[in-house]
Design a protein around this motif. Structure first.
Motif, PDB file in Angstrom:
ATOM      1  N   GLY A  53      26.860  10.145  50.576  1.00  0.00           N
ATOM      2  CA  GLY A  53      27.148   8.714  49.778  1.00  0.00           C
ATOM      3  C   GLY A  53      28.281   8.875  48.725  1.00  0.00           C
ATOM      4  N   CYS A  54      29.112   9.887  49.065  1.00  0.00           N
ATOM      5  CA  CYS A  54      30.251  10.040  47.907  1.00  0.00           C
ATOM      6  C   CYS A  54      30.845   8.835  47.653  1.00  0.00           C
ATOM      7  CB  CYS A  54      31.079  11.203  48.323  1.00  0.00           C
ATOM      8  SG  CYS A  54      30.423  12.773  48.220  1.00  0.00           S
ATOM      9  N   ARG A  55      31.256   8.622  46.312  1.00  0.00           N
ATOM     10  CA  ARG A  55      32.056   7.653  45.860  1.00  0.00           C
ATOM     11  C   ARG A  55      33.449   8.190  45.521  1.00  0.00           C
ATOM     12  NH1 ARG A  55      28.303   5.786  48.013  1.00  0.00           N
ATOM     13  NH2 ARG A  55      27.630   3.591  47.571  1.00  0.00           N
ATOM     14  N   TRP A  56      33.573   9.339  44.819  1.00  0.00           N
ATOM     15  CA  TRP A  56      34.536  10.081  44.315  1.00  0.00           C
ATOM     16  C   TRP A  56      34.345  11.649  44.281  1.00  0.00           C
ATOM     17  CZ3 TRP A  56      35.044  12.972  39.835  1.00  0.00           C
ATOM     18  CH2 TRP A  56      36.291  13.123  39.157  1.00  0.00           C
ATOM     19  N   ALA A  57      35.256  12.468  44.541  1.00  0.00           N
ATOM     20  CA  ALA A  57      35.112  13.819  44.283  1.00  0.00           C
ATOM     21  C   ALA A  57      36.432  14.369  44.004  1.00  0.00           C
ATOM     22  CB  ALA A  57      34.787  14.395  45.617  1.00  0.00           C
ATOM     23  N   ALA A  58      36.704  15.363  43.240  1.00  0.00           N
ATOM     24  CA  ALA A  58      37.896  16.262  42.883  1.00  0.00           C
ATOM     25  C   ALA A  58      37.540  17.610  42.586  1.00  0.00           C
ATOM     26  CB  ALA A  58      38.512  15.472  41.450  1.00  0.00           C
ATOM     27  N   HIS A  59      38.506  18.505  42.948  1.00  0.00           N
ATOM     28  CA  HIS A  59      38.317  19.819  42.603  1.00  0.00           C
ATOM     29  C   HIS A  59      39.849  20.555  42.517  1.00  0.00           C
ATOM     30  CE1 HIS A  59      39.705  21.887  46.629  1.00  0.00           C
ATOM     31  NE2 HIS A  59      39.346  20.609  47.063  1.00  0.00           N
ATOM     32  N   GLY A  60      39.763  21.417  41.749  1.00  0.00           N
ATOM     33  CA  GLY A  60      40.968  22.021  41.514  1.00  0.00           C
ATOM     34  C   GLY A  60      41.049  22.639  39.781  1.00  0.00           C
ATOM     35  N   ALA A  61      42.224  22.620  39.229  1.00  0.00           N
ATOM     36  CA  ALA A  61      42.191  23.022  37.854  1.00  0.00           C
ATOM     37  C   ALA A  61      41.347  22.463  37.124  1.00  0.00           C
ATOM     38  CB  ALA A  61      43.372  23.001  37.272  1.00  0.00           C
ATOM     39  N   PRO A  62      40.622  23.046  36.300  1.00  0.00           N
ATOM     40  CA  PRO A  62      40.727  24.572  35.756  1.00  0.00           C
ATOM     41  C   PRO A  62      39.726  25.374  36.220  1.00  0.00           C
ATOM     42  CG  PRO A  62      39.432  23.345  33.902  1.00  0.00           C
ATOM     43  CD  PRO A  62      39.844  22.272  34.920  1.00  0.00           C
ATOM     44  N   ASN A  63      40.342  26.697  36.489  1.00  0.00           N
ATOM     45  CA  ASN A  63      39.475  27.643  37.020  1.00  0.00           C
ATOM     46  C   ASN A  63      38.563  28.151  35.547  1.00  0.00           C
ATOM     47  OD1 ASN A  63      41.125  29.598  35.505  1.00  0.00           O
ATOM     48  ND2 ASN A  63      41.885  30.506  37.070  1.00  0.00           N
ATOM     49  N   ASP A  64      37.878  29.297  35.876  1.00  0.00           N
ATOM     50  CA  ASP A  64      36.899  29.758  34.901  1.00  0.00           C
ATOM     51  C   ASP A  64      37.718  30.239  33.697  1.00  0.00           C
ATOM     52  OD1 ASP A  64      37.941  32.002  35.972  1.00  0.00           O
ATOM     53  OD2 ASP A  64      36.119  33.274  35.774  1.00  0.00           O
ATOM     54  N   GLU A  65      38.885  30.690  33.770  1.00  0.00           N
ATOM     55  CA  GLU A  65      39.447  31.297  32.541  1.00  0.00           C
ATOM     56  C   GLU A  65      40.248  29.981  31.769  1.00  0.00           C
ATOM     57  OE1 GLU A  65      42.530  33.688  34.208  1.00  0.00           O
ATOM     58  OE2 GLU A  65      40.922  35.157  34.630  1.00  0.00           O
ATOM     59  N   GLY A  66      40.499  28.923  32.361  1.00  0.00           N
ATOM     60  CA  GLY A  66      40.928  27.653  31.570  1.00  0.00           C
ATOM     61  C   GLY A  66      40.033  26.403  31.379  1.00  0.00           C
ATOM     62  N   ARG A  67      38.707  26.679  31.457  1.00  0.00           N
ATOM     63  CA  ARG A  67      37.827  25.772  31.667  1.00  0.00           C
ATOM     64  C   ARG A  67      37.811  24.932  30.309  1.00  0.00           C
ATOM     65  NH1 ARG A  67      34.175  27.394  35.121  1.00  0.00           N
ATOM     66  NH2 ARG A  67      35.379  26.555  36.715  1.00  0.00           N
ATOM     67  N   ARG A  68      38.121  25.304  29.230  1.00  0.00           N
ATOM     68  CA  ARG A  68      38.162  24.995  27.938  1.00  0.00           C
ATOM     69  C   ARG A  68      38.856  23.957  27.679  1.00  0.00           C
ATOM     70  NH1 ARG A  68      38.459  30.240  26.805  1.00  0.00           N
ATOM     71  NH2 ARG A  68      40.630  30.510  26.533  1.00  0.00           N
ATOM     72  N   ALA A  69      39.897  23.501  28.814  1.00  0.00           N
ATOM     73  CA  ALA A  69      40.813  22.700  28.721  1.00  0.00           C
ATOM     74  C   ALA A  69      40.220  21.341  29.593  1.00  0.00           C
ATOM     75  CB  ALA A  69      42.163  22.848  29.490  1.00  0.00           C
ATOM     76  N   HIS A  70      39.072  21.562  30.077  1.00  0.00           N
ATOM     77  CA  HIS A  70      38.353  20.405  31.009  1.00  0.00           C
ATOM     78  C   HIS A  70      37.801  19.507  29.752  1.00  0.00           C
ATOM     79  CE1 HIS A  70      35.808  18.161  33.530  1.00  0.00           C
ATOM     80  NE2 HIS A  70      36.371  18.682  34.456  1.00  0.00           N
ATOM     81  N   ARG A  71      37.953  18.228  30.367  1.00  0.00           N
ATOM     82  CA  ARG A  71      37.305  16.888  29.422  1.00  0.00           C
ATOM     83  C   ARG A  71      35.883  17.058  29.199  1.00  0.00           C
ATOM     84  NH1 ARG A  71      35.114  12.573  31.034  1.00  0.00           N
ATOM     85  NH2 ARG A  71      34.489  12.326  32.996  1.00  0.00           N
ATOM     86  N   LEU A  72      35.154  17.572  29.798  1.00  0.00           N
ATOM     87  CA  LEU A  72      33.706  17.811  29.712  1.00  0.00           C
ATOM     88  C   LEU A  72      33.394  19.057  28.876  1.00  0.00           C
ATOM     89  CD1 LEU A  72      32.458  16.130  32.844  1.00  0.00           C
ATOM     90  CD2 LEU A  72      32.618  15.173  30.708  1.00  0.00           C
ATOM     91  N   HIS A  73      34.168  20.035  28.660  1.00  0.00           N
ATOM     92  CA  HIS A  73      33.928  21.211  28.149  1.00  0.00           C
ATOM     93  C   HIS A  73      33.177  21.243  26.837  1.00  0.00           C
ATOM     94  CE1 HIS A  73      34.333  25.008  26.122  1.00  0.00           C
ATOM     95  NE2 HIS A  73      34.505  25.804  27.294  1.00  0.00           N
ATOM     96  N   SER A  74      33.481  20.468  25.945  1.00  0.00           N
ATOM     97  CA  SER A  74      32.693  20.150  24.685  1.00  0.00           C
ATOM     98  C   SER A  74      31.704  19.459  24.866  1.00  0.00           C
ATOM     99  CB  SER A  74      33.742  19.806  23.413  1.00  0.00           C
ATOM    100  OG  SER A  74      34.356  18.460  23.775  1.00  0.00           O
ATOM    101  N   LYS A  75      31.296  18.803  25.816  1.00  0.00           N
ATOM    102  CA  LYS A  75      30.348  17.870  26.119  1.00  0.00           C
ATOM    103  C   LYS A  75      29.116  18.578  26.918  1.00  0.00           C
ATOM    104  CE  LYS A  75      33.405  13.800  25.934  1.00  0.00           C
ATOM    105  NZ  LYS A  75      33.803  12.453  26.455  1.00  0.00           N
TER     106      LYS A  75
END
Length: 145
Positions: A53-75
């Motif tokens: 029942g997917c409505r949206w999916a995405a994968h890609g950057a960042p990997n584990d080393e760059g995850r601090r840049a993900h918009r949900l990192h501080s959340k």
């Protein structure tokens, strides 16, 4: 809206969070990820997570080393090792805006992997154990369902 990522406990053995052989599949109606078991797991079969029942999916950057840049990192993503869900997800709200789909029927999942970050908005998640390498396990579940 105050998004927050919380750890989701599936009641299953954990996978290897540093697995470079993890593989991801996404199409119009489902997403799947095949992961090797945690080194401490006696069951050596791959763990395959399947979202339906997917409505949206995405994968890609960042990997584990760059995850601090993900918009949900501080959340809360910064504290997720296995699998998280996003409460009060702006992505879910955006998908449901102006549509008959209720935000209550969808969940926003975040799966941080060694080489990628997978996000899925779907109705349901199930997990199965499948013998064989991750790529073969993924194909058997995706083709068989």
């Amino acid at each position: 809206m105050s998004e927050v990522v919380i750890e989701l406990e599936l009641g299953l053995p954990h996978w290897d969070p540093n697995d470079p052989e993890a593989v991801v599949y996404v199409d119009e109606r489902r997403a799947a990820a095949a992961l090797n078991p945690h080194p401490d797991d006696a069951d050596r079969r791959a763990l395959v997570l399947v979202w339906s029942g997917c409505r949206w999916a995405a994968h890609g950057a960042p990997n584990d080393e760059g995850r601090r840049a993900h918009r949900l990192h501080s959340k809360g993503l910064n504290g997720i090792l296995w699998l998280g869900t996003v409460r009060e997800s702006s992505t879910v709200e955006g998908i449901c805006a102006g549509r008959a789909t209720s935000a209550d029927s969808l969940k926003h999942y975040v799966l941080p992997l060694k080489e990628t970050t997978l996000e899925v908005v779907a109705e349901d998640l199930r997990a199965v154990r499948v013998a064989g390498p991750t790529r073969q396990a993924l194909v058997s579940v995706v083709v068989g369902s």
